[in-house]
Write a protein that holds these residues in place. Structure first.
Motif, mmCIF file in Angstrom:
data_model
loop_
_atom_site.group_PDB
_atom_site.id
_atom_site.type_symbol
_atom_site.label_atom_id
_atom_site.label_comp_id
_atom_site.label_asym_id
_atom_site.label_seq_id
_atom_site.Cartn_x
_atom_site.Cartn_y
_atom_site.Cartn_z
ATOM 1 N N GLU A 48 -7.905 -8.492 103.693
ATOM 2 C CA GLU A 48 -7.493 -7.223 103.255
ATOM 3 C C GLU A 48 -5.973 -7.202 103.322
ATOM 4 O OE1 GLU A 48 -9.855 -3.900 104.489
ATOM 5 O OE2 GLU A 48 -11.518 -5.058 104.910
ATOM 6 N N LYS B 212 4.895 5.201 106.581
ATOM 7 C CA LYS B 212 5.159 5.005 105.130
ATOM 8 C C LYS B 212 6.121 3.455 105.031
ATOM 9 C CE LYS B 212 7.326 6.648 100.861
ATOM 10 N NZ LYS B 212 7.932 5.271 100.602
ATOM 11 N N GLN C 174 2.994 0.909 105.304
ATOM 12 C CA GLN C 174 2.176 0.990 103.768
ATOM 13 C C GLN C 174 2.940 0.490 102.903
ATOM 14 O OE1 GLN C 174 -0.915 1.565 102.638
ATOM 15 N NE2 GLN C 174 -0.870 3.503 103.903
ATOM 16 N N ASP C 175 4.428 0.498 102.640
ATOM 17 C CA ASP C 175 5.066 -0.207 101.596
ATOM 18 C C ASP C 175 5.028 -1.656 101.589
ATOM 19 O OD1 ASP C 175 5.811 2.440 100.773
ATOM 20 O OD2 ASP C 175 8.032 2.572 101.737
ATOM 21 N N GLN D 53 1.518 -2.853 100.406
ATOM 22 C CA GLN D 53 1.438 -2.723 99.082
ATOM 23 C C GLN D 53 2.040 -3.731 98.110
ATOM 24 O OE1 GLN D 53 1.777 1.468 98.450
ATOM 25 N NE2 GLN D 53 0.084 1.963 99.399
ATOM 26 N N ASP E 30 -10.683 2.463 110.263
ATOM 27 C CA ASP E 30 -9.957 3.057 109.452
ATOM 28 C C ASP E 30 -9.483 2.124 108.155
ATOM 29 O OD1 ASP E 30 -9.996 5.135 111.103
ATOM 30 O OD2 ASP E 30 -8.182 4.800 112.229
ATOM 31 N N GLU E 31 -9.502 2.922 106.989
ATOM 32 C CA GLU E 31 -8.729 2.524 105.642
ATOM 33 C C GLU E 31 -7.312 2.435 105.957
ATOM 34 O OE1 GLU E 31 -10.465 0.992 103.660
ATOM 35 O OE2 GLU E 31 -12.581 1.906 103.834
ATOM 36 N N PHE E 32 -6.650 1.480 105.140
ATOM 37 C CA PHE E 32 -5.048 1.235 105.439
ATOM 38 C C PHE E 32 -4.705 2.543 104.497
ATOM 39 C CE2 PHE E 32 -5.549 -3.441 105.362
ATOM 40 C CZ PHE E 32 -5.815 -3.514 106.978
ATOM 41 N N ASP E 33 -5.306 3.309 103.707
ATOM 42 C CA ASP E 33 -4.633 4.282 103.015
ATOM 43 C C ASP E 33 -5.069 5.964 103.578
ATOM 44 O OD1 ASP E 33 -7.210 4.362 102.087
ATOM 45 O OD2 ASP E 33 -6.764 4.291 100.032
ATOM 46 N N CYS E 34 -5.308 5.780 105.000
ATOM 47 C CA CYS E 34 -5.881 6.789 105.371
ATOM 48 C C CYS E 34 -5.030 7.781 105.878
ATOM 49 C CB CYS E 34 -6.739 6.523 106.460
ATOM 50 S SG CYS E 34 -5.920 5.715 108.139
ATOM 51 N N GLY E 35 -3.488 7.545 105.580
ATOM 52 C CA GLY E 35 -2.641 8.482 106.003
ATOM 53 C C GLY E 35 -2.155 8.226 107.445
#
Length: 821
Positions: free
Chosen positions: A468, A394, A397-398, A401, A385-390
């Protein structure tokens, strides 16, 4: 209440039964178990078992008695045919002790373990393996009572603990002790009646254990928690399918093929649900119910509490006492989340796993007191899975990033260890494992950059985190391949993170991991670019800290060095006296290092007069130092040039190789060039076909020159080490020759007309030891004199090995010593 040491075992069992267990059934026989205590009543046709014990007359080693009992139970598979007792135990004429059965669970479910051995054979490797595994448990868990001093305490213990429950029930309670056994019975009785294609289900990550847990944690036809992947609803199961376009949960229904008859017949015997106090344990040990191939692929492993606590101690030592308040933690291979036990800041902890069922287990544990935030537990295929796959929360994710926050992120994992190849693949008895490391996003992205290391799942985890999630910290359990393996040279060039701290623990203390090798807990800082070169590791076993050792990678290895001496010219004048079988550069592969007569064309080299000494050095350095779990992954290196002029080292290695058990030259497969004696020395009946070895030792062999003065395949070493004068031998090497000579003499004297005049050491051993029904040479012989002589030879070889060992380090064949305090 003392018992005479002279009391026979049968009488001792009767006396103990009458004196302490008269309120129970103590006359039932369970296979070859010595002593069984059960309730006098049965419940739904099954007895409530309290104790299975091994009895010994006089004063005995009760630890060994318990090991014998475990092997007895395992050989007969008694624990799979009925519910096991609450306790296992052992007693002699002086004392009795008890160990809770559930503490010994994992031993009975070891993989690739030979349960067919004779339980009373204390010399078998299986006996030693079990003894090693149970020693720590015995020391921590056993309850010992002296028959003379502790009569009141023993009777009180029995009265308090040997009960079916606080009140009598017609159903068998489910406990930590019996839940795996009940699962085995459920697999036979209920699983076949569930209307699902199990092969297809397995491919989708659905396993029968999830249906069992749904049954186990249910009451009146309904699973009591919604946080399992599979739940029971009266006449069917519901499986989570996902969410619809409105965000509502969708389910698939799975029904029974027999209208639930087998289900009802089975569960009517058992009390459900188990006590609430057991729920977290039962869900947390879901890994024990997961099939081996799935555990390897998905990492469904339970990190032992001992190493979890120690790893968190090391994290605190490195990052500071307040590290949990300052750092974020993400276990991206969490399984059921046990690695996170002991952490306190649940708002800073994230847990993900490939298996949706494990997500549900963790969420249920969080709802029932585990220090995890349900919103921070999520399903995520880290290698795909990609990290921005949802899928990521959150908050996580923050962190990913934000560079500054990412510097405070610790990836804390015990990742899956599966690889595409296995030992069976290496030996040609199996194919590469399907569905393990090959074909996922991470493999495809990095395979060209880290080479064969990409076959290992844990390496894929590390390389993705490094590239990554740069700037983060990594705290991970894995083998030492990242630090030492020749297959990880490309990985080490790419993975430029600083290794800050490390401790080593025995692999076989981890659930379902077989083999004796080190697992390392390593703390890396990806923000500091550094190619790994060296570190001093702390070493622990179950007893605690046992020492330190140096770990460093090798850039040049023993096999490429030895390959320089592969003969080039195999035409006229070429003489092959044997075949050296080679494989790997580490202790792990030592069992493959041997000399044979025939060429199997698999990692082999012809031994010639020109490379004989080098070949003997190669075999000697690979075998003279015993393999341990600590050095199992150590790599043998290209030596320093100092070995070339060490004549004593040469002759010691020749003597060691001539008489070593891995010298498997046989006259039945060709001319034996390895007899190190003259006929009159050993009273041979006729002349030997070859006097090569005595001629070589006497300096009578002449070097054969090849065209272009190139004797060897990959290089032209300066010397071929054929002696020009008689070799001299150290006292230790001479003692080996003397022991060998006595063995040859005894063989010719005993074999008589059946004697093979050209017999090699292997042939002599086979003559006296014979083969078993599987065709393997027996480990001993009924001939007492032979056993005395072969024992003397082996002892002399051990002393010679000790003499050679320091030279292995002095000449640079090994660069890392064993532990020092």
């Amino acid at each position: 209440m003392n018992y005479p040491h002279s009391l026979l075992e049968e009488e001792l069992k009767n006396r103990v039964g009458e004196d302490f267990f008269s309120d129970f059934n103590h006359s039932t026989i369970k296979g070859r178990v010595d002593f069984c205590i059960a309730d006098k009543q049965t419940f739904m046709g099954e007895p409530i078992e309290y104790l299975w014990a091994e009895a010994k007359r006089g004063k005995a080693n009760l630890d060994h008695a318990l090991v014998q009992l475990i092997l007895t139970i395992g050989k007969a598979q008694l624990h799979t045919r009925q519910s096991p007792p609450i306790y296992l135990g052992a007693f002699d004429a002086t004392r009795i002790y008890f160990v809770p059965f559930h503490k010994l669970h994992d031993i009975f479910w070891m993989n690739d373990f030979n349960w067919s051995v004779t339980p009373s054979d204390h010399s078998s490797k299986e006996f030693s393996l079990v003894a090693e595994r149970v020693q720590g448990i015995i020391e921590e868990e056993n309850l010992t009572f002296d028959f003379g001093k502790d009569v009141k305490e023993l009777r009180k213990f029995i009265k308090k603990n040997f009960i079916a429950g606080k009140e009598k029930t017609t159903k068998i309670p489910i406990t930590k002790t019996n839940f795996i056994t009940i699962y085995s019975k459920w697999e036979e009785a209920v699983r076949p009646t569930i209307a699902i294609d199990w092969t297809n289900a397995k491919e989708q990550g659905i396993i029968s254990a999830d249906f069992y847990l749904a049954d186990l944690l249910s009451q009146e036809g309904s699973t009591l928690t919604e946080r399992l992947y599979v739940i029971l609803r009266d006449k069917h199961y519901r499986l989570i399918k996902g969410t619809d376009t409105l965000g509502m949960m969708e389910f698939r229904e799975v029904h029974f093929s027999d209208n639930q008859r087998a289900y009802n017949d089975f569960w009517n015997k058992y009390q459900r649900p188990p006590k609430k106090a057991y729920w977290d344990f039962l869900l947390g040990r879901r890994d024990l119910l997961v099939p081996q191939d799935i555990r390897e692929r998905k990492g469904s492993y339970f990190t032992p509490r001992l190493w979890v606590e120690l790893s968190q101690q090391y994290l605190a030592e490195h990052f500071g006492d307040n590290w949990q308040e300052e750092y974020y933690v993400w276990d991206c291979a969490a399984g059921t989340g046990n690695l996170l036990n002991g952490l306190s800041e649940k708002y800073r902890i994230f847990a993900s796993t490939l298996d949706e069922a494990d997500v549900k287990v963790m969420q249920d544990r969080a709802a029932n007191g585990a220090n995890l935030l349900p919103e921070h537990i999520f399903q995520f295929d880290f290698l795909n899975d990609e990290f921005d796959c949802g899928k990521l929360p959150k908050a996580l994710q923050d962190i990913i990033q934000d560079e500054e926050k990412r510097k405070k992120l610790i990836i804390y994992i015990n990742p899956p260890y599966a690889e595409a190849a296995s030992a069976k693949t290496v030996t040609g008895t199996g194919a590469n494992k399907a569905g393990t490391s090959i074909g996922n996003r991470t493999y495809n992205l990095y395979k060209g950059r880290i080479g064969s290391a990409c076959n290992e799942l844990f390496a894929q985890f590390l390389v993705r985190v490094y590239h990554e999630l740069s700037l983060c910290k990594i705290a991970e359990f894995s083998t030492l391949k990242t630090l030492q393996s020749s297959n990880f040279q490309e990985f080490r060039r790419l993975f430029r993170a600083k290794l800050e701290k490390i401790f080593l623990a025995p692999a076989d203390t981890f659930d379902n991991v077989k083999g004796k090798f080190p697992i390392g807990f390593k703390i890396w800082d990806t923000a500091i670019p550094e190619v790994f070169a060296h570190i001093t590791a702390d070493i622990y076993d179950k007893s605690g800290f046992i020492g330190k050792r140096s770990i460093r990678p090798e850039s040049s290895f023993i096999n490429p060095w030895y390959s320089m001496y592969y003969p080039k010219n195999k035409g006229k004048g070429f003489t092959s006296i044997g075949i050296m079988n080679t494989r790997g550069n580490d202790f792990q592969n030592a069992k493959y290092i041997r000399i044979t007569t025939l060429d199997n064309r698999n990692h082999t080299n012809h031994i010639t007069p020109e490379n004989l000494i080098v070949s003997c050095i190669y075999l000697s350095v690979r075998h003279c130092i015993p393999a341990t779990w600590i050095n199992d992954r150590d790599q043998f290196a290209t030596p320093f040039s100092s070995w070339e002029s060490d004549a004593v080292f040469h002759s010691d290695c020749l003597a060691y190789t001539l008489f070593h058990g891995q010298n498997r030259i046989s006259s039945q497969e060709g001319t034996n060039h390895w007899i190190p004696f003259m006929e009159e020395e050993v009273k041979a009946p006729t002349l030997f076909k070859s006097h090569f070895m005595t001629d070589f030792i006497s300096g009578k062999i002449k070097q054969v020159k090849a065209s272009g003065n190139k004797l060897f395949e990959y290089g032209t070493p300066q010397q071929t080490l054929i002696p020009r004068k008689p070799m001299t031998f150290s006292p230790e090497a001479t003692a080996v020759f003397d022991a060998g000579r006595a063995l040859w003499c005894y063989y010719f004297a005993q074999a008589g007309s059946e004697a093979d005049p050209d017999a090699a050491l292997y042939d002599i051993r086979l003559h006296f030891q014979g083969r078993d029904t599987k065709g393997k040479m027996n480990s001993d012989s009924p001939d007492a004199k032979y056993m005395e002589l072969i024992g003397a030879l082996r002892q002399a070889l051990k002393l010679l090995a000790r003499k050679i060992e320091p030279k292995v380090y002095e000449h640079g064949f090994l660069r890392s010593q064993l532990p020092h305090q």
